[in-house]
Scaffold this active site. Sequence first.
Site, PDB file in Angstrom:
ATOM      1  N   ASN A  12      41.166  34.014  40.800  1.00 54.85           N
ATOM      2  CA  ASN A  12      41.719  34.750  41.932  1.00 54.85           C
ATOM      3  C   ASN A  12      40.762  34.551  43.104  1.00 54.85           C
ATOM      4  OD1 ASN A  12      42.647  36.568  43.789  1.00 54.85           O
ATOM      5  ND2 ASN A  12      42.239  38.407  42.566  1.00 54.85           N
ATOM      6  N   LYS A  14      41.079  35.418  46.081  1.00 56.29           N
ATOM      7  CA  LYS A  14      41.128  36.517  47.060  1.00 56.29           C
ATOM      8  C   LYS A  14      41.194  35.941  48.481  1.00 56.29           C
ATOM      9  CE  LYS A  14      38.934  39.483  43.686  1.00 56.29           C
ATOM     10  NZ  LYS A  14      38.052  40.584  43.362  1.00 56.29           N
ATOM     11  N   HIS A  98      46.910  44.043  41.857  1.00 59.22           N
ATOM     12  CA  HIS A  98      45.451  43.990  41.777  1.00 59.22           C
ATOM     13  C   HIS A  98      44.873  45.295  42.318  1.00 59.22           C
ATOM     14  CE1 HIS A  98      41.314  42.839  42.553  1.00 59.22           C
ATOM     15  NE2 HIS A  98      41.492  41.896  41.654  1.00 59.22           N
ATOM     16  N   GLU A 100      42.605  45.905  44.269  1.00 59.43           N
ATOM     17  CA  GLU A 100      42.359  45.908  45.722  1.00 59.43           C
ATOM     18  C   GLU A 100      43.650  46.208  46.472  1.00 59.43           C
ATOM     19  OE1 GLU A 100      40.458  42.092  45.693  1.00 59.43           O
ATOM     20  OE2 GLU A 100      38.756  42.989  44.637  1.00 59.43           O
ATOM     21  N   GLU A 170      41.442  44.956  34.336  1.00 59.92           N
ATOM     22  CA  GLU A 170      40.292  44.819  35.229  1.00 59.92           C
ATOM     23  C   GLU A 170      39.730  46.204  35.541  1.00 59.92           C
ATOM     24  OE1 GLU A 170      40.532  40.819  37.566  1.00 59.92           O
ATOM     25  OE2 GLU A 170      41.358  42.440  38.775  1.00 59.92           O
ATOM     26  N   GLY A 176      33.380  42.646  41.042  1.00 61.47           N
ATOM     27  CA  GLY A 176      32.451  42.276  42.098  1.00 61.47           C
ATOM     28  C   GLY A 176      31.145  43.056  42.069  1.00 61.47           C
ATOM     29  N   SER A 216      33.622  40.655  36.946  1.00 63.70           N
ATOM     30  CA  SER A 216      32.309  40.021  36.800  1.00 63.70           C
ATOM     31  C   SER A 216      32.221  39.070  35.601  1.00 63.70           C
ATOM     32  CB  SER A 216      31.199  41.073  36.720  1.00 63.70           C
ATOM     33  OG  SER A 216      31.158  41.831  37.920  1.00 63.70           O
TER      34      SER A 216
HETATM   35  P1  13P Z   1      34.942  39.385  40.144  1.00 65.04           P
HETATM   36  O1  13P Z   1      35.045  38.317  39.077  1.00 65.04           O
HETATM   37  O2  13P Z   1      34.366  38.895  41.418  1.00 65.04           O
HETATM   38  O3  13P Z   1      34.275  40.629  39.616  1.00 65.04           O
HETATM   39  O4  13P Z   1      36.447  39.807  40.510  1.00 65.04           O
HETATM   40  C1  13P Z   1      37.331  40.098  39.480  1.00 65.04           C
HETATM   41  C2  13P Z   1      38.685  40.197  40.051  1.00 65.04           C
HETATM   42  O5  13P Z   1      39.000  41.116  40.791  1.00 65.04           O
HETATM   43  C3  13P Z   1      39.647  39.136  39.709  1.00 65.04           C
HETATM   44  O6  13P Z   1      40.939  39.493  40.077  1.00 65.04           O
END
Ligand code: 13P
Length: 254
Positions: A12, A14, A98, A100, A170, A176, A216
Amino acid sequence: MNKDRKLIIAGNWKMNKTVAEALDLVRGLKIELANVKEVDIVVCPPYTALADVSRAVLDSNLRLGTQNMSEHNVGAFTGEIASVMLKEFSVRYVILGHSERRQYQKESDALIAKKAAAVHAASLKPIVCVGETLTEREGGQTEKVLATQVSGSLAGLSKDQMAETIVAYEPVWAIGTGKTATTAQAQETHAFIRRQIAKLFDETVARRVRIQYGGSVKPSNARELMSQLDVDGALVGGAALEARSFSDIIKSSI
Ligand code: 13P
């Protein structure tokens, strides 16, 4: 690794990568991953890079996904993208819900369920994200939150559609942050999600559904996470932005 479900590892990206940067990354991935057949590999660039990435992955084992899609098919929905537009670029997968988007765009389980239905109606596959916050985990609410998200976001799918849906667990506190769920936490939570799917659909469907872990994931922890019985892949953020680290995650999981 000995599981009946094929691993699926998705990047992803982003809101990262210009077209030139995206093509650079894909070029690297194609070289690193040319011989990998054991894993379904998906890249989810921003919309602006879809056309170019789509051409670049044509002759490869990389499949294309996006990070969102409208629940509507056409019309006056400023800023939205419909399934028919994604299909023009050979998109196969769509990340939905997601954390976010749940947080910043206030996406609800009900909206995500509508989007999941639209994704299936277009013969694409949704990757439906669920996960608890740190406060919820520490307050002992993890299972309650996940049960609500799973039943709400997958509501209305047929058994066949559910079997073709990918769920991404997740934990919000692991995204992150460099903090990963322990392998035991991941396995326990994935097994819980699978039990919920069995209750809502049936055992056969639950056994077929692939559940990715996200938060992560990096080359150093990927193998252990994906060796767990109910962990069928990964949804990778930061470590998917470089060819070497994303490839190492995939190679280490085989
Ligand atoms: P990270 O791997 O940067 O923690 O992000 C995970 C994520 O949100 C994938 O959709």
